[in-house]
Scaffold this active site. Structure first.
Site, PDB file in Angstrom:
ATOM      1  N   ARG A   8      -7.081  50.288  60.203  1.00  0.00           N
ATOM      2  CA  ARG A   8      -7.699  50.545  58.811  1.00  0.00           C
ATOM      3  C   ARG A   8      -7.609  49.272  57.879  1.00  0.00           C
ATOM      4  O   ARG A   8      -8.502  49.112  57.286  1.00  0.00           O
ATOM      5  CB  ARG A   8      -7.145  51.607  58.245  1.00  0.00           C
TER       6      ARG A   8
ATOM      7  N   CYS B  88      -1.020  53.254  47.111  1.00  0.00           N
ATOM      8  CA  CYS B  88      -1.509  51.974  47.552  1.00  0.00           C
ATOM      9  C   CYS B  88      -0.812  50.981  46.542  1.00  0.00           C
ATOM     10  O   CYS B  88      -0.983  50.829  45.457  1.00  0.00           O
ATOM     11  CB  CYS B  88      -2.910  52.126  47.014  1.00  0.00           C
TER      12      CYS B  88
HETATM   13  P1  IMP Z   1      -4.546  59.416  46.282  1.00  0.00           P
HETATM   14  O1  IMP Z   1      -5.470  60.688  46.368  1.00  0.00           O
HETATM   15  O2  IMP Z   1      -4.601  58.717  45.001  1.00  0.00           O
HETATM   16  O3  IMP Z   1      -3.163  59.566  46.949  1.00  0.00           O
HETATM   17  O4  IMP Z   1      -5.362  58.229  47.227  1.00  0.00           O
HETATM   18  C1  IMP Z   1      -5.653  58.657  48.783  1.00  0.00           C
HETATM   19  C2  IMP Z   1      -6.400  57.590  49.146  1.00  0.00           C
HETATM   20  O5  IMP Z   1      -5.734  56.311  49.095  1.00  0.00           O
HETATM   21  C3  IMP Z   1      -6.897  57.840  50.648  1.00  0.00           C
HETATM   22  O6  IMP Z   1      -8.078  58.525  50.653  1.00  0.00           O
HETATM   23  C4  IMP Z   1      -7.285  56.445  50.994  1.00  0.00           C
HETATM   24  O7  IMP Z   1      -8.682  55.884  50.663  1.00  0.00           O
HETATM   25  C5  IMP Z   1      -6.237  55.323  50.151  1.00  0.00           C
HETATM   26  N1  IMP Z   1      -4.913  55.066  51.045  1.00  0.00           N
HETATM   27  C6  IMP Z   1      -4.549  55.889  52.122  1.00  0.00           C
HETATM   28  N2  IMP Z   1      -3.491  55.021  52.482  1.00  0.00           N
HETATM   29  C7  IMP Z   1      -3.280  53.799  51.877  1.00  0.00           C
HETATM   30  C8  IMP Z   1      -2.694  52.705  51.823  1.00  0.00           C
HETATM   31  O8  IMP Z   1      -1.541  52.769  52.600  1.00  0.00           O
HETATM   32  N3  IMP Z   1      -2.864  51.769  51.283  1.00  0.00           N
HETATM   33  C9  IMP Z   1      -3.903  51.821  50.182  1.00  0.00           C
HETATM   34  N4  IMP Z   1      -4.660  52.698  50.196  1.00  0.00           N
HETATM   35  C10 IMP Z   1      -4.489  53.869  50.815  1.00  0.00           C
END
Ligand code: IMP
Length: 519
Positions: free
Chosen positions: A433, A335
């Site tokens: 989104r 993100c």
């Molecule tokens: P991770 O588990 O740290 O990889 O984060 C996953 C979460 O990031 C997802 O469940 C979403 O809430 C969020 N997310 C998914 N895609 C994006 C993006 O492109 N930008 C910002 N947040 C994202």
């Protein structure tokens, strides 16, 4: 120098201190003095170990009405959760949320696949008509992932049972135009409605058949048992299932644009248990209206709203009637929202503040984003979260969509943010989104990358499960629920972690090492 005391008075002496060692969660999270904290900014102090780790209970609430045996949820991202991931998350005691960056029918077919992957009775079997052709049966096998279809008079369920088609009937046929009525088994093994699961199991064992069709007195098909499913059932004692239908639980995401209401109708028809309204900023009039629509139209469907990071955002969604909240803005591993939008909140502080508020209304919270290891899961729960949503931590496992490829001698899979240009170009759902569906130029809020092969979640989730139990044991709490309450009560204590403390907690001064997380 202070006088040395008699060692036998140590416990009494401890009581003479005004404050317990360490900080309460409230003191730790005082953002006026310390600013926003992430999971890495603090530690939990150890407690008394007087029980074995395998006794630690991890049961929790996903929503007001849905309970799970583990707090694990897979994220609705198109490189993380499709049917295979959702099936295995549910079998292993968590739940998968199927992404919506695809046509509605495709997403509904995935939900149906999870719901029909039942270890016990299959209460809404997919049936065919006597006029259905062998070619159509082959296509259905591709779509649903199984090949046994009961044949009913009207081709509907419920309907009068006429026979059964399995892959054995169609395997060596070359003419795709033959109707199933010509080759189906006309006297399949049947049993009368009311039979128990173990009685059905016995019949399947004795007859050595793959399917047992359950009918009512009038000969109408009621449900069905599958030999393969019964065997699988024994391997997954934690499986997340509906108490009434015995089907695996399944979640799916939708957006907040008008067509999402049509999408949702299809998902509900496919048997959806919980819908996640997928928005990076959940406090919008679109989402509030959507929650009201869902609650009026599908009163039994559980709704997780979000994402939120403040109690003001949460209050609006709770007032609109949501059954769970998803917390996180800018904390995901892929993100770039905080950087590009200047909007978001450090995840530890966000989880603490929203959970503090929402838990008073009985609304369970899910900590979403930034979960990179077992310690982060424990910390999210200690701050009040009931479940954790994982993207990056599950990415690269066998059950995620996409193929492995090799680069720099490593076996990799793609993992990308739903706000990456790649994902937004693939589907309008992904762009919506981020309220970007009408944009001529996308403003990316995520990146596209790759992660190394992590093997199957059949091994990885039990590793997370055991690790979580061991961590609770170190902290001295017998359940994740106790972790939340004891943190609230000030009995579980915390310590702020300086930058050098974080360095100290990492691996130091080795020439080389291999970091293997489990066997
Ligand atoms: P991770 O588990 O740290 O990889 O984060 C996953 C979460 O990031 C997802 O469940 C979403 O809430 C969020 N997310 C998914 N895609 C994006 C993006 O492109 N930008 C910002 N947040 C994202």
């Amino acid at each position: 120098m202070a006088a040395v005391r008699d060692y036998k008075t140590a416990l009494q002496h401890l009581e003479s201190f005004e404050r317990k060692d360490g900080l309460s969660v409230e003191e730790l999270m005082d953002s006026q003095t310390r600013g926003g904290l992430t999971y890495n900014d603090f530690l939990i102090l150890p407690g008394l170990v007087d029980f074995p780790s395998h006794e630690v209970k991890l049961q929790t609430k996903l929503t007001k009405k849905i309970s799970l045996n583990t707090p694990f949820v897979s994220s609705p991202m198109d490189t993380v959760t499709e049917a295979d991931m959702a099936i295995h998350m549910a079998l292993l005691g968590g739940i998968g949320i199927i992404h919506h960056n695809c046509p509605a029918d495709e997403q509904a077919a995935m939900v149906r696949k999870v719901k029909t992957y039942e270890n016990g009775f299959i209460n809404s079997p997919v049936v065919i008509a006597p006029t259905t052709t062998i070619g159509e049966v082959r296509r259905m096998k591709e779509e649903y992932g199984f090949s046994g279809f009961p044949v009913t008079e009207n081709g509907q369920f419920p309907g009068k049972l006429l026979g059964l088609i399995t892959s054995r009937d169609t395997q060596f046929l070359e003419d795709d135009t033959i109707p199933v009525s010509e080759i189906m088994t006309k006297n399949p093994v049947t049993s009368l409605h009311g039979i128990t699961l173990s009685e059905g199991n016995e019949i399947l064992k004795k007859t050595k058949k793959g399917k047992l069709l359950v009918i009512d007195e009038a000969g109408n098909l009621v449900s069905m048992l599958s030999r393969a499913d019964l065997l699988k059932n024994q391997d997954y004692p934690l499986a997340s299932k509906s108490a009434t239908t015995k089907q695996l639980l399944c979640g799916a995401s939708i957006g907040t644009i008008d067509t999402d209401r049509i999408r949702l109708a299809k998902l509900v028809q496919a048997g959806l248990d919980v819908v996640v309204i997928d928005s990076s900023q959940g406090n919008s009039i679109f989402q509030l209206n959507l929650i009201k629509h869902i609650k009026e139209t599908y009163p039994d469907l559980e709704v997780i709203a979000g994402n939120v990071v403040t109690r003001e955002q949460a209050a609006n969604l709770i007032a609109a009637g949501c059954d769970g909240l998803r917390i996180g803005m800018g904390s995901g591993s892929i993100c770039i929202t905080q950087e590009v939008m200047a909007c978001g909140r450090p995840q530890g502080t966000a989880v603490y503040n929203v959970c503090q508020f929402a838990n008073q209304f009985g609304v369970p919270c899910m900590a979403d984003g930034g979960i990179g290891n077992i310690g982060h899961i424990v910390k999210a729960i200690a701050l009040g979260a009931s479940t954790v949503m994982m993207g990056g931590l599950l990415a690269g496992t066998t059950e995620t969509p996409g193929d492995y490829y090799f680069r720099d001698g490593k076996r990799l899979k793609s993992y990308r943010g739903m706000g990456s240009v790649d994902a937004m170009q693939k589907g309008a759902a992904s762009a919506s989104r981020y309220f970007s569906e009408a944009d001529k130029v996308f403003v990316a809020q995520g990146v596209a990358g790759s992660v190394v092969d992590k093997g199957s979640i059949k091994k990885f989730l039990p590793y997370l499960y055991n690790g979580l139990q061991h961590s609770c044991q170190d902290i001295g709490v017998r359940s994740t629920q106790a972790l939340i309450t004891e943190a609230q009560n000030g009995n579980v204590r915390f310590e702020f972690r300086t930058a050098s403390a974080q360095l100290e907690g990492g691996i130091n001064n080795l020439h080389s090492y291999e970091k293997r997380l489990h066997n």
